[in-house]
Design a protein around this motif. Structure first.
Motif, PDB file in Angstrom:
ATOM      1  N   MET A   1      57.794  78.086  18.194  1.00 56.52           N
ATOM      2  CA  MET A   1      58.787  77.115  17.759  1.00 56.52           C
ATOM      3  C   MET A   1      58.856  77.104  16.251  1.00 56.52           C
ATOM      4  SD  MET A   1      58.956  73.039  18.663  1.00 56.52           S
ATOM      5  CE  MET A   1      59.324  73.408  20.350  1.00 56.52           C
ATOM      6  N   ASP A   2      60.062  76.893  15.686  1.00 56.90           N
ATOM      7  CA  ASP A   2      60.189  76.857  14.244  1.00 56.90           C
ATOM      8  C   ASP A   2      59.646  75.536  13.712  1.00 56.90           C
ATOM      9  OD1 ASP A   2      62.110  74.892  14.607  1.00 56.90           O
ATOM     10  OD2 ASP A   2      63.763  76.316  14.601  1.00 56.90           O
ATOM     11  N   LYS A   3      59.856  75.320  12.401  1.00 57.30           N
ATOM     12  CA  LYS A   3      59.259  74.158  11.766  1.00 57.30           C
ATOM     13  C   LYS A   3      60.184  72.951  11.763  1.00 57.30           C
ATOM     14  CE  LYS A   3      56.076  76.785   8.869  1.00 57.30           C
ATOM     15  NZ  LYS A   3      54.922  76.348   9.660  1.00 57.30           N
ATOM     16  N   LYS A   4      61.170  72.934  12.661  1.00 57.07           N
ATOM     17  CA  LYS A   4      62.008  71.752  12.805  1.00 57.07           C
ATOM     18  C   LYS A   4      61.137  70.571  13.218  1.00 57.07           C
ATOM     19  CE  LYS A   4      64.931  73.282  15.837  1.00 57.07           C
ATOM     20  NZ  LYS A   4      66.096  73.285  16.768  1.00 57.07           N
ATOM     21  N   LYS A   5      61.546  69.385  12.784  1.00 56.72           N
ATOM     22  CA  LYS A   5      60.810  68.186  13.152  1.00 56.72           C
ATOM     23  C   LYS A   5      60.819  68.016  14.662  1.00 56.72           C
ATOM     24  CE  LYS A   5      60.713  63.178  12.497  1.00 56.72           C
ATOM     25  NZ  LYS A   5      61.401  62.016  11.869  1.00 56.72           N
ATOM     26  N   ILE A   6      59.657  67.731  15.223  1.00 58.22           N
ATOM     27  CA  ILE A   6      59.541  67.517  16.663  1.00 58.22           C
ATOM     28  C   ILE A   6      60.192  66.184  17.022  1.00 58.22           C
ATOM     29  CG2 ILE A   6      57.959  67.181  18.599  1.00 58.22           C
ATOM     30  CD1 ILE A   6      57.948  70.002  17.565  1.00 58.22           C
ATOM     31  N   LEU A   7      61.197  66.237  17.876  1.00 61.42           N
ATOM     32  CA  LEU A   7      61.869  65.008  18.286  1.00 61.42           C
ATOM     33  C   LEU A   7      61.199  64.379  19.502  1.00 61.42           C
ATOM     34  CD1 LEU A   7      64.340  63.129  17.810  1.00 61.42           C
ATOM     35  CD2 LEU A   7      65.523  64.464  19.580  1.00 61.42           C
ATOM     36  N   ILE A   8      60.730  65.209  20.432  1.00 58.78           N
ATOM     37  CA  ILE A   8      60.219  64.696  21.703  1.00 58.78           C
ATOM     38  C   ILE A   8      58.837  65.280  21.998  1.00 58.78           C
ATOM     39  CG2 ILE A   8      60.715  64.379  24.162  1.00 58.78           C
ATOM     40  CD1 ILE A   8      63.588  65.733  23.069  1.00 58.78           C
ATOM     41  N   THR A   9      57.916  64.412  22.351  1.00 60.28           N
ATOM     42  CA  THR A   9      56.619  64.834  22.877  1.00 60.28           C
ATOM     43  C   THR A   9      56.592  64.536  24.367  1.00 60.28           C
ATOM     44  OG1 THR A   9      55.410  64.431  20.811  1.00 60.28           O
ATOM     45  CG2 THR A   9      54.119  64.487  22.843  1.00 60.28           C
ATOM     46  N   ILE A  10      56.352  65.567  25.165  1.00 61.39           N
ATOM     47  CA  ILE A  10      56.267  65.420  26.619  1.00 61.39           C
ATOM     48  C   ILE A  10      54.796  65.522  27.009  1.00 61.39           C
ATOM     49  CG2 ILE A  10      56.993  66.366  28.844  1.00 61.39           C
ATOM     50  CD1 ILE A  10      59.282  67.747  26.980  1.00 61.39           C
ATOM     51  N   ILE A  11      54.286  64.507  27.668  1.00 59.10           N
ATOM     52  CA  ILE A  11      52.863  64.435  28.011  1.00 59.10           C
ATOM     53  C   ILE A  11      52.683  64.601  29.509  1.00 59.10           C
ATOM     54  CG2 ILE A  11      50.839  62.919  28.051  1.00 59.10           C
ATOM     55  CD1 ILE A  11      51.871  61.705  25.418  1.00 59.10           C
ATOM     56  N   VAL A  12      51.854  65.585  29.879  1.00 60.79           N
ATOM     57  CA  VAL A  12      51.619  65.901  31.291  1.00 60.79           C
ATOM     58  C   VAL A  12      50.120  65.846  31.578  1.00 60.79           C
ATOM     59  CG1 VAL A  12      51.989  67.564  33.151  1.00 60.79           C
ATOM     60  CG2 VAL A  12      53.607  67.476  31.232  1.00 60.79           C
ATOM     61  N   PRO A  13      49.618  64.769  32.201  1.00 62.82           N
ATOM     62  CA  PRO A  13      48.212  64.725  32.603  1.00 62.82           C
ATOM     63  C   PRO A  13      48.018  65.533  33.884  1.00 62.82           C
ATOM     64  CG  PRO A  13      49.295  62.697  33.229  1.00 62.82           C
ATOM     65  CD  PRO A  13      50.333  63.526  32.512  1.00 62.82           C
ATOM     66  N   VAL A  14      46.924  66.268  33.968  1.00 61.77           N
ATOM     67  CA  VAL A  14      46.705  67.181  35.099  1.00 61.77           C
ATOM     68  C   VAL A  14      45.321  66.963  35.694  1.00 61.77           C
ATOM     69  CG1 VAL A  14      46.550  69.600  35.808  1.00 61.77           C
ATOM     70  CG2 VAL A  14      48.213  68.919  34.049  1.00 61.77           C
ATOM     71  N   TYR A  15      45.271  66.856  37.014  1.00 57.72           N
ATOM     72  CA  TYR A  15      43.981  66.862  37.709  1.00 57.72           C
ATOM     73  C   TYR A  15      44.166  67.470  39.098  1.00 57.72           C
ATOM     74  CZ  TYR A  15      39.560  65.545  39.791  1.00 57.72           C
ATOM     75  OH  TYR A  15      38.336  65.594  40.418  1.00 57.72           O
ATOM     76  N   ASN A  16      43.656  68.680  39.250  1.00 56.10           N
ATOM     77  CA  ASN A  16      43.662  69.364  40.560  1.00 56.10           C
ATOM     78  C   ASN A  16      45.059  69.448  41.191  1.00 56.10           C
ATOM     79  OD1 ASN A  16      40.907  69.673  40.314  1.00 56.10           O
ATOM     80  ND2 ASN A  16      40.381  68.061  41.784  1.00 56.10           N
ATOM     81  N   THR A  17      46.033  69.891  40.407  1.00 48.72           N
ATOM     82  CA  THR A  17      47.393  70.007  40.940  1.00 48.72           C
ATOM     83  C   THR A  17      47.914  71.444  40.838  1.00 48.72           C
ATOM     84  OG1 THR A  17      48.238  69.257  38.785  1.00 48.72           O
ATOM     85  CG2 THR A  17      48.076  67.607  40.548  1.00 48.72           C
ATOM     86  N   GLU A  18      47.043  72.415  41.061  1.00 49.21           N
ATOM     87  CA  GLU A  18      47.464  73.811  40.951  1.00 49.21           C
ATOM     88  C   GLU A  18      48.637  74.129  41.887  1.00 49.21           C
ATOM     89  OE1 GLU A  18      44.343  76.464  42.106  1.00 49.21           O
ATOM     90  OE2 GLU A  18      44.232  75.725  44.160  1.00 49.21           O
ATOM     91  N   LYS A  19      48.743  73.421  42.978  1.00 51.20           N
ATOM     92  CA  LYS A  19      49.789  73.678  43.965  1.00 51.20           C
ATOM     93  C   LYS A  19      51.184  73.360  43.417  1.00 51.20           C
ATOM     94  CE  LYS A  19      51.039  72.470  48.742  1.00 51.20           C
ATOM     95  NZ  LYS A  19      50.648  71.670  49.944  1.00 51.20           N
ATOM     96  N   TYR A  20      51.265  72.410  42.506  1.00 48.08           N
ATOM     97  CA  TYR A  20      52.557  71.933  42.024  1.00 48.08           C
ATOM     98  C   TYR A  20      52.793  72.167  40.531  1.00 48.08           C
ATOM     99  CZ  TYR A  20      51.640  69.175  46.261  1.00 48.08           C
ATOM    100  OH  TYR A  20      51.304  68.779  47.519  1.00 48.08           O
ATOM    101  N   LEU A  21      51.759  72.529  39.793  1.00 47.70           N
ATOM    102  CA  LEU A  21      51.814  72.543  38.334  1.00 47.70           C
ATOM    103  C   LEU A  21      52.854  73.509  37.773  1.00 47.70           C
ATOM    104  CD1 LEU A  21      50.744  71.493  35.681  1.00 47.70           C
ATOM    105  CD2 LEU A  21      48.810  73.075  35.865  1.00 47.70           C
ATOM    106  N   LYS A  22      52.976  74.690  38.362  1.00 52.80           N
ATOM    107  CA  LYS A  22      53.950  75.662  37.852  1.00 52.80           C
ATOM    108  C   LYS A  22      55.373  75.121  37.961  1.00 52.80           C
ATOM    109  CE  LYS A  22      51.225  79.836  38.757  1.00 52.80           C
ATOM    110  NZ  LYS A  22      51.163  81.123  39.498  1.00 52.80           N
ATOM    111  N   GLU A  23      55.694  74.520  39.105  1.00 50.47           N
ATOM    112  CA  GLU A  23      57.030  73.953  39.276  1.00 50.47           C
ATOM    113  C   GLU A  23      57.289  72.860  38.249  1.00 50.47           C
ATOM    114  OE1 GLU A  23      59.941  72.166  42.791  1.00 50.47           O
ATOM    115  OE2 GLU A  23      57.757  72.100  43.063  1.00 50.47           O
ATOM    116  N   CYS A  24      56.278  72.049  37.989  1.00 55.74           N
ATOM    117  CA  CYS A  24      56.403  70.984  37.003  1.00 55.74           C
ATOM    118  C   CYS A  24      56.697  71.555  35.616  1.00 55.74           C
ATOM    119  CB  CYS A  24      55.114  70.159  36.968  1.00 55.74           C
ATOM    120  SG  CYS A  24      55.081  68.900  35.667  1.00 55.74           S
TER     121      CYS A  24
END
Length: 221
Positions: free
Chosen positions: A1-24
Motif C-alpha cells: 500500500m502507498d503512503k496515503k493516510k489510512i482511512l479505515i482500520t478493519i479488525i478481525v479477531p480469530v480463534y480456531n476458524t480455519e474453516k471460514y477464515l479464507k472466505e472472511c
C-alpha cells in the motif's frame, strides 16, 4: 500500500476458524473502496491452522493485512490489542467466521463521510454454516418514540476518535462483551446514522463463543 493516510482500520479477531477464515478475508480484500485501509487480523492463540492462513494472507497482501499473534486471552483482548495499533480514522469489526458483501465498507464509509456520523449502523443477515440465508435483522427498531439499537460490534462503522476520546475498550473476561461498549458509544455519540443494508453476513457457527455459552445453559446474573 502507498503512503496515503489510512482511512479505515478493519479488525478481525480469530480463534480456531480455519474453516471460514479464507472466505472472511477474501470478502474484505475484494471490497469496492478506493480509500486506503488496513486489516488487522489477531490470532488469539488458535490451535488449528488459522495462524498459517493469516501468515499466507499477510504475505500475499503485504502492507494491507497485518497479522497479530497472541496467547489465548479471548475475543475482547484480541480486539483491544488491535485497537492499540490501529491508525484509521474509522473502525470496522468483522468476526472471522463471518463475511461481507462487496459494497459493505463503501456504503458505510460514504454515509459516515457525508453525514459526519460518529457511527453508522446497518442491518445484518444471519446465515447457516454453508452461507444459506436464514433471516435479516434490522439494525434497530422503534418502540413508541424510543429507538432501540442492536448491540453487536460488527454491523457498523465507528469513528476511532470517539473511542480514543473516552478511552473506551472492550471489557475482557466476559461473555457478550459487545453490549457494554456499544451502550457506552451510543451514550457519547452525537450523530448515529442507520442504513437499510443487510450486507454483513453473520454465520451461525456451532463452535462460536455465544453458541457454546447457550449450550452450557449458563445464566447471566
Amino acid at each position: 500500500m502507498d503512503k496515503k493516510k489510512i482511512l479505515i482500520t478493519i479488525i478481525v479477531p480469530v480463534y480456531n476458524t480455519e474453516k471460514y477464515l479464507k472466505e472472511c478475508l477474501d470478502s474484505i480484500v475484494s471490497q469496492s473502496i478506493e480509500e486506503a485501509f488496513e486489516i488487522l487480523v489477531v490470532d488469539d492463540g488458535s490451535k488449528d491452522r488459522s495462524a498459517d492462513i493469516i501468515k499466507y494472507y499477510e504475505k500475499k497482501y503485504k502492507g494491507i493485512i497485518r497479522g497479530i499473534y497472541q496467547k489465548n486471552q479471548g475475543q475482547s483482548a484480541a480486539r483491544n490489542h488491535a485497537l492499540e495499533v490501529a491508525t484509521g480514522e474509522y473502525l470496522i469489526f468483522i468476526d472471522s467466521d463471518d463475511y461481507i458483501g462487496k459494497n459493505y465498507i463503501k456504503k458505510l464509509v460514504d454515509v459516515a463521510k457525508e453525514t459526519n456520523a460518529d457511527m453508522v449502523l446497518c442491518n445484518y443477515t444471519k446465515v447457516d454454516e454453508k452461507g444459506n440465508l436464514l433471516k435479516i435483522y434490522n439494525a434497530n427498531y422503534s418502540e413508541g418514540s424510543i429507538r432501540i439499537p442492536s448491540y453487536i460490534s460488527c454491523n457498523r462503522i465507528i469513528k476511532r476518535s470517539l473511542m480514543e476520546k473516552y478511552h473506551m475498550r472492550y471489557k475482557e473476561g466476559i461473555i457478550c462483551e459487545d453490549i457494554p461498549l456499544m451502550l457506552e458509544l451510543e451514550m457519547v455519540a452525537d450523530n448515529v446514522q442507520v442504513i437499510q443494508m443487510p450486507d454483513y453476513f453473520y454465520r451461525t457457527n456451532p463452535a462460536s463463543t455465544t453458541v457454546t455459552f447457550k449450550k452450557r445453559k449458563l445464566k447471566m446474573s
